[in-house]
Design a protein around this motif. Sequence first.
Motif, PDB file in Angstrom:
ATOM      1  N   CYS A 106       0.861  -1.189   0.000  1.00 24.65           N
ATOM      2  CA  CYS A 106       0.000   0.000   0.000  1.00 24.65           C
ATOM      3  C   CYS A 106       0.890   1.230   0.000  1.00 24.65           C
ATOM      4  CB  CYS A 106      -0.951   0.013   1.196  1.00 24.65           C
ATOM      5  SG  CYS A 106      -0.148  -0.001   2.816  1.00 24.65           S
ATOM      6  N   GLU A 145       1.265   5.102   1.164  1.00 21.82           N
ATOM      7  CA  GLU A 145       0.728   6.014   2.172  1.00 21.82           C
ATOM      8  C   GLU A 145       1.150   7.462   1.957  1.00 21.82           C
ATOM      9  OE1 GLU A 145      -1.459   5.344   4.591  1.00 21.82           O
ATOM     10  OE2 GLU A 145      -1.631   3.275   3.846  1.00 21.82           O
ATOM     11  N   LEU A 171      -1.706   2.003  11.264  1.00 21.80           N
ATOM     12  CA  LEU A 171      -1.058   1.049  10.353  1.00 21.80           C
ATOM     13  C   LEU A 171      -0.321  -0.068  11.086  1.00 21.80           C
ATOM     14  CD1 LEU A 171       0.477   3.680   7.883  1.00 21.80           C
ATOM     15  CD2 LEU A 171      -1.514   2.216   7.447  1.00 21.80           C
ATOM     16  N   GLU A 177      -1.257  -3.363   9.755  1.00 25.53           N
ATOM     17  CA  GLU A 177      -1.303  -3.481   8.298  1.00 25.53           C
ATOM     18  C   GLU A 177      -0.368  -4.618   7.857  1.00 25.53           C
ATOM     19  OE1 GLU A 177      -1.904  -3.726   4.786  1.00 25.53           O
ATOM     20  OE2 GLU A 177      -2.954  -1.930   5.536  1.00 25.53           O
ATOM     21  N   ARG A 198       0.356  -5.548   4.731  1.00 22.41           N
ATOM     22  CA  ARG A 198       1.041  -5.308   3.464  1.00 22.41           C
ATOM     23  C   ARG A 198       2.290  -4.451   3.656  1.00 22.41           C
ATOM     24  NH1 ARG A 198      -4.061  -2.704   0.492  1.00 22.41           N
ATOM     25  NH2 ARG A 198      -4.067  -1.702   2.551  1.00 22.41           N
ATOM     26  N   MET A 203       4.471  -1.307   3.208  1.00 23.54           N
ATOM     27  CA  MET A 203       4.008   0.078   3.122  1.00 23.54           C
ATOM     28  C   MET A 203       5.086   0.966   2.495  1.00 23.54           C
ATOM     29  SD  MET A 203       2.363   0.229   6.958  1.00 23.54           S
ATOM     30  CE  MET A 203       3.662  -0.808   7.645  1.00 23.54           C
ATOM     31  N   GLY A 213       5.160  -4.985   6.421  1.00 24.93           N
ATOM     32  CA  GLY A 213       3.899  -5.086   7.137  1.00 24.93           C
ATOM     33  C   GLY A 213       4.047  -5.935   8.385  1.00 24.93           C
TER      34      GLY A 213
END
Length: 282
Positions: free
Chosen positions: A137, A139, A156, A159, A161, A163, A228
């Motif tokens: 992702c 950001e 996050l 999260e 994934r 980043m 992540g």
Amino acid sequence: MPAEDRAALVLAATPIGDSRDASPRLLDELARADLVAAEDTRRLRRLTDRLDVVVAGEVVSYHEHNEASRTPELVQRIAAGARLLLVTDAGMPSVSDPGYRLVQACVAEDLPVTCVPGPSAVLMALAVSGLPVDRFCFEGFLPRKAGERERALAALVDEPRTMVFFEAPHRLAATLTSMVSVLGEDRPAAVCRELTKTYEEVRRGPLADLADWATDGVKGEITVVVAGRPAGEATVSDPAEVIPEVLERVGSGERLKDVTRDLAARTGLSARAIYDQAIRAR
């Protein structure tokens, strides 16, 4: 009519450092566009000089300070038959750069929107980071103020994934310190500096090591890639564990409801459970 001759908004990626990364299609669109909207017209001129291409169409500025007022005019030009090429200082328009507002306006008017693909700091940083790239992702830039930045990072924490963030060099050390505080000192990451340029550098390691390295100061364009949350990593299971933080933040002036909502997003705990226990603790 050939697609390349139709009236349309054309989003074109420009080199993020090395002008040799310019695609043949970019050169072709620069030469044939009726109108070129550039984030910085002086930078565009320097790029076209290096590429040895002549822009035959009109060149106008299109940046964060005039995009709201200029968008309707540009949409009208496309609707009247113009092929408009949109470029930013580096990379793909609308990705942390002007462009989204114009795309949205063209879509609303059912006008053609297409793209000339090319260099991307996000994708390049992912590719060289050594971190998982199957899911990620973007950001963008984190908030400048420490409290807001850490709250954004708190959302996050879980999260899964990889980043990707952009950051200014003079804020990198503070951002990495915030990441250590919120995401943990051992979280794997990479700091990618001056991608495609002469002094390209990629630093990989735990966030704590990268934060220490950045304290001496870093120059250039920066992209940060952070792993992540590992699958199965333990999360907070008891509201009592976060109550000291709740009381400290409320004592500093934050609203209890805002703090409980933030911690609920960060830990997966029930906001109501945190709130009720905080009330009892007070």
